[in-house]
Design a protein around this motif. Sequence first.
Motif, PDB file in Angstrom:
ATOM      1  N   LEU A  72       0.828  -1.210   0.000  1.00 57.00           N
ATOM      2  CA  LEU A  72       0.000   0.000   0.000  1.00 57.00           C
ATOM      3  C   LEU A  72       0.864   1.262   0.000  1.00 57.00           C
ATOM      4  O   LEU A  72       0.523   2.244  -0.674  1.00 57.00           O
ATOM      5  N   VAL A  73       1.957   1.258   0.748  1.00 55.99           N
ATOM      6  CA  VAL A  73       2.871   2.409   0.721  1.00 55.99           C
ATOM      7  C   VAL A  73       3.358   2.630  -0.707  1.00 55.99           C
ATOM      8  O   VAL A  73       3.393   3.762  -1.203  1.00 55.99           O
ATOM      9  N   THR A  74       3.691   1.545  -1.393  1.00 54.33           N
ATOM     10  CA  THR A  74       4.174   1.624  -2.774  1.00 54.33           C
ATOM     11  C   THR A  74       3.076   2.105  -3.711  1.00 54.33           C
ATOM     12  O   THR A  74       3.304   2.995  -4.542  1.00 54.33           O
ATOM     13  N   LEU A 104      -2.526   6.851   4.016  1.00 55.17           N
ATOM     14  CA  LEU A 104      -1.589   6.595   2.915  1.00 55.17           C
ATOM     15  C   LEU A 104      -2.179   7.059   1.588  1.00 55.17           C
ATOM     16  O   LEU A 104      -1.506   7.725   0.797  1.00 55.17           O
ATOM     17  N   ARG A 105      -3.428   6.676   1.342  1.00 56.93           N
ATOM     18  CA  ARG A 105      -4.077   7.041   0.079  1.00 56.93           C
ATOM     19  C   ARG A 105      -4.159   8.551  -0.081  1.00 56.93           C
ATOM     20  O   ARG A 105      -4.006   9.088  -1.173  1.00 56.93           O
ATOM     21  N   GLU A 106      -4.370   9.247   1.020  1.00 59.58           N
ATOM     22  CA  GLU A 106      -4.494  10.704   0.980  1.00 59.58           C
ATOM     23  C   GLU A 106      -3.144  11.416   0.990  1.00 59.58           C
ATOM     24  O   GLU A 106      -3.092  12.647   0.952  1.00 59.58           O
ATOM     25  N   GLY A 107      -2.056  10.654   1.056  1.00 57.22           N
ATOM     26  CA  GLY A 107      -0.726  11.253   1.018  1.00 57.22           C
ATOM     27  C   GLY A 107      -0.191  11.712   2.350  1.00 57.22           C
ATOM     28  O   GLY A 107       0.819  12.419   2.412  1.00 57.22           O
ATOM     29  N   GLY A 108      -0.848  11.316   3.426  1.00 56.16           N
ATOM     30  CA  GLY A 108      -0.414  11.725   4.759  1.00 56.16           C
ATOM     31  C   GLY A 108       0.441  10.681   5.433  1.00 56.16           C
ATOM     32  O   GLY A 108       0.686   9.598   4.894  1.00 56.16           O
ATOM     33  N   THR A 109       0.899  11.001   6.614  1.00 51.93           N
ATOM     34  CA  THR A 109       1.636  10.056   7.442  1.00 51.93           C
ATOM     35  C   THR A 109       0.667   9.478   8.462  1.00 51.93           C
ATOM     36  O   THR A 109       0.111  10.218   9.282  1.00 51.93           O
ATOM     37  N   PRO A 110       0.462   8.177   8.421  1.00 51.25           N
ATOM     38  CA  PRO A 110      -0.492   7.564   9.340  1.00 51.25           C
ATOM     39  C   PRO A 110      -0.015   7.627  10.784  1.00 51.25           C
ATOM     40  O   PRO A 110       1.186   7.706  11.061  1.00 51.25           O
ATOM     41  N   ALA A 111      -0.959   7.554  11.700  1.00 52.10           N
ATOM     42  CA  ALA A 111      -0.672   7.341  13.117  1.00 52.10           C
ATOM     43  C   ALA A 111      -0.698   5.828  13.321  1.00 52.10           C
ATOM     44  O   ALA A 111      -1.705   5.181  13.051  1.00 52.10           O
ATOM     45  N   ILE A 120       7.937  -0.568   9.095  1.00 46.78           N
ATOM     46  CA  ILE A 120       7.806  -0.844   7.657  1.00 46.78           C
ATOM     47  C   ILE A 120       7.546   0.457   6.904  1.00 46.78           C
ATOM     48  O   ILE A 120       8.145   0.713   5.858  1.00 46.78           O
ATOM     49  N   HIS A 121       6.667   1.291   7.435  1.00 42.26           N
ATOM     50  CA  HIS A 121       6.370   2.566   6.793  1.00 42.26           C
ATOM     51  C   HIS A 121       7.610   3.450   6.739  1.00 42.26           C
ATOM     52  O   HIS A 121       7.920   4.046   5.699  1.00 42.26           O
TER      53      HIS A 121
END
Length: 184
Positions: A72-74, A104-111, A120-121
Amino acid sequence: MNKRLPDFDADHATDEQEAVLKEILSGPRGNLNGPFLGWIHSPEFAQHAQRLGAFCRYETGLPLRLSELAILVTAARWRSQAEWFIHHPIALKAGVPSAVADALREGGTPAFDDADDALIHAFATELYESRRVSDRTYDRAVERFGHVTVINLVGLLGYYSLVAMTLNTFDMRAEGQTDLPFDE
């Protein structure tokens, strides 16, 4: 499924193309969704790539949740419509939190609530952004997963970048895909 490659007609497949298709369909994937009908126009490449992909998806030493998070990151990094469409439900089923996937989909950094997910992220993001991984992140990854799995993680990230590049270059969509997760 795509706008840039000729349609593949299985009735006119070469022996090499038939061998690739048979191996993909009889393997753990069991379907041709993804880049395979693009790659099939170059059957030797398709055979090597799909075998690497089977390893990267199923045998890295990472739990499925972490592999799918890396995918998903990719997909988000490459804004790969089909890659996201295919792997998003697999990732959720494997335990990736929906809030993480949405960020991730929105381009942010997840909590992250899980330290492995955060690692991994961080690893993937550093590699994609700086083309390197810091000593700190590398050392944490090796301590947690071991050298072999870190090598395999780099391979997984590279393979799914190849998948994303293929899907994006040839404007391919996944089977049944009508909505696009990323703006174009």
